[in-house]
Write an enzyme that holds these catalytic residues in place. Structure first.
Site, mmCIF file in Angstrom:
data_model
loop_
_atom_site.group_PDB
_atom_site.id
_atom_site.type_symbol
_atom_site.label_atom_id
_atom_site.label_comp_id
_atom_site.label_asym_id
_atom_site.label_seq_id
_atom_site.Cartn_x
_atom_site.Cartn_y
_atom_site.Cartn_z
ATOM 1 N N TYR A 144 25.461 57.317 -16.921
ATOM 2 C CA TYR A 144 24.032 57.096 -15.616
ATOM 3 C C TYR A 144 23.383 58.242 -17.369
ATOM 4 C CZ TYR A 144 19.098 57.972 -14.262
ATOM 5 O OH TYR A 144 18.346 58.066 -13.993
ATOM 6 N N ASP A 239 26.385 63.258 -23.680
ATOM 7 C CA ASP A 239 25.729 63.617 -22.290
ATOM 8 C C ASP A 239 26.259 64.748 -20.838
ATOM 9 O OD1 ASP A 239 23.719 64.067 -20.757
ATOM 10 O OD2 ASP A 239 23.531 61.203 -20.490
ATOM 11 N N LYS A 267 19.288 69.572 -16.201
ATOM 12 C CA LYS A 267 19.655 69.944 -14.663
ATOM 13 C C LYS A 267 19.826 71.453 -14.568
ATOM 14 C CE LYS A 267 20.984 65.851 -12.741
ATOM 15 N NZ LYS A 267 21.968 64.642 -13.593
HETATM 16 C C1 LIG Z 1 20.993 63.026 -14.330
HETATM 17 C C2 LIG Z 1 21.821 62.961 -15.661
HETATM 18 C C3 LIG Z 1 20.382 62.275 -16.573
HETATM 19 C C4 LIG Z 1 19.151 62.286 -15.641
HETATM 20 O O1 LIG Z 1 18.618 63.370 -15.927
HETATM 21 P P1 LIG Z 1 16.931 63.960 -15.090
HETATM 22 O O2 LIG Z 1 16.162 64.808 -15.012
HETATM 23 O O3 LIG Z 1 16.926 62.399 -13.746
HETATM 24 O O4 LIG Z 1 16.322 62.400 -15.879
HETATM 25 C C5 LIG Z 1 21.027 62.015 -17.910
HETATM 26 N N1 LIG Z 1 21.964 61.443 -17.922
HETATM 27 C C6 LIG Z 1 23.118 62.134 -17.024
HETATM 28 C C7 LIG Z 1 24.375 62.428 -17.278
HETATM 29 C C8 LIG Z 1 22.293 62.500 -15.038
HETATM 30 O O5 LIG Z 1 23.077 63.264 -14.630
#
Ligand SMILES: *Cc1c(COP(=O)(O)O)cnc(C)c1O
Length: 432
Positions: A144, A239, A267
């Site tokens: 994701y 990511d 985060k």
């Molecule tokens: C949570 C997450 C996102 C998205 O971040 P948001 O602040 O919710 O838009 C993108 N990549 C990874 C790996 C994530 O865990």
């Protein structure tokens, strides 16, 4: 457990918001249950409006590595809030946070702050496409990267939980430029690159995948991605929005010693306020406006509140040397859960990566999305509800990862392990 007030609040919320929530997984629809409405949090604990208390292993889905309402962050935010919350003009705080990020993630030579992980991943892709002048990207099934169109193809987590691997509203044209491959399978990456490697701008990957449950990269997988992208002139984007500061302080790139071209953080970097960042090689990042032509902007990007919470969080992690302690407690918990499952004769998987862990009701190791999806979801549901009943707040889906903070004590760990003994027994009845 009494959730009367929460049930009432939930009914009211549903009238005005889809599912009564602002992010799907919060609705608890996956476990057919009422989500507790939270009134406040302190350290490792959260309290709902019915007066129930929980040990929190979700931590706002990862950011709160220092726990809720950490005195250091509260104090700094109080100071800042009286000085103004946003100027849309440069402040010293932005450079201060960028420097800290660069210190911990040396591969991020030049950095742009944004407001969410979604924005970071979306923007990193734009930069990769603009820089390479290529259109296709490779992502992995179950990874994701936020909800932007080109990345909402075979995404995990909420999307996986809800069985909508790609969403209505994402056009076929957009999806066509996204090549999806199974995680942890280098051969399939080699095949695709040998067919159309010259058209691929980038591989984007969660180097430690946390949105299809927790799945670690196989030996040499990340190194393999690095070699293939280098060979074909494509960029490698890590990511690390979730695994950054958790797998180790310097993230997966430090732990596995693989240097990506671009990195996304989120985060934890905002210490509980909306903040994320993308950055990487200087020659690439200098193409971002106003140094270059690739456009990306944000009214509240780099706002002083988010910068302050981020600075305090990263400084605390650095100065107080917290990472080792948090990871140590996570290991104790994970070993305890494994032992407790053995007592109930349950064969489960409890993967751990730093201060992240997960639970799969699966007899064999889980290495990709298909294997995660094959795990026993009904058993997870029972387990989750039995834990919640005992005041242990886990994520309501086995496609989510669980987190530890510096505020969790060994007593919390012991309490959680004891709760799993009961919860696994409930699961055991289910199998009989
Ligand atoms: C949570 C997450 C996102 C998205 O971040 P948001 O602040 O919710 O838009 C993108 N990549 C990874 C790996 C994530 O865990």
């Amino acid at each position: 457990m009494n959730l009367k007030k929460s049930a009432k609040a939930f009914a009211e919320a549903k009238k005005f918001m889809p599912g009564g929530v602002n992010s799907p997984v919060r609705s608890f629809s996956t476990v057919n249950s009422t989500p507790p409405f939270i009134s406040h949090g302190k350290g490792q604990l959260i309290f709902d409006i019915d007066g129930n208390e929980y040990i929190d292993f979700v931590l706002s889905w990862g950011p709160l590595i220092l726990g809720h309402a950490h005195p250091r962050i509260v104090k700094a935010l109080n100071r800042q809030i009286r000085r103004g919350t946003s100027f849309g003009a440069p402040t010293l705080l932005e450079t201060q946070l960028a420097k800290l990020v660069n210190q911990i993630y040396p591969s991020m030579e030049v950095i742009r702050m944004v407001n969410s992980g979604t924005e970071a991943a979306m923007s990193a892709l734009r930069v990769a496409r603009g820089y390479t002048n290529r259109e296709k990207i490779v992502k992995f099934i179950g990874c994701y990267h936020g909800h932007s169109d080109s990345l909402l193809v075979k995404a995990g987590s909420g999307a996986a939980t809800f069985g909508e691997p790609s969403s209505p509203g994402v056009t076929r044209g957009t999806a066509q430029d996204t090549i999806t491959l199974p995680f942890n399978d280098l051969k399939s990456v080699e095949n695709v690159f040998s067919q159309c490697g010259e058209q691929i701008a980038a591989i984007i990957v969660e180097p430690v995948a946390g949105n299809m449950g927790l799945i670690l990269p196989k030996e040499n997988y990340l190194r393999g991605l690095r070699e293939i992208t280098k060979k074909y002139g494509a960029l490698l984007i890590f990511d690390e929005v979730m695994c950054g500061f958790r797998v180790s302080l310097g993230g997966a790139q430090e732990k596995y010693q693989v240097k990506p071209d671009l990195t996304c953080l989120g985060k934890i970097i905002g210490g509980g306020l909306p903040c994320a960042a993308y950055g990487g090689r200087e020659d690439i990042m200098r193409n971002v406006s106003p140094d270059g032509k690739i456009y990306q902007a944000g009214t509240l990007s780099g706002n002083p509140l988010a910068m302050t919470a981020g600075i305090e969080t990263l400084t605390a992690l650095l100065e107080e040397n917290l990472t080792e302690k948090i990871i140590y407690n996570t290991t104790i918990l994970v070993e305890g859960i494994k032992a407790s499952a053995q007592v109930s004769n349950l064969k489960i998987q409890v993967p751990q990566a730093g201060s992240m862990f997960g639970i799969f009701f699966s007899e064999s190791e889980v290495t990709n999305y298909d294997e995660a999806a094959a795990a026993n979801q009904e058993m997870f549901r029972k387990f989750f509800l039995a834990m919640l009943e005992q005041g242990i707040y886990f994520a309501p889906s086995q496609f989510e990862t669980l987190f530890m903070s510096a505020a969790h004590t060994q007593e919390d760990v012991a309490n959680a392990i004891i709760a799993t003994v009961d919860a696994f027994e409930v699961c055991q009845w289910l199998t009989d």
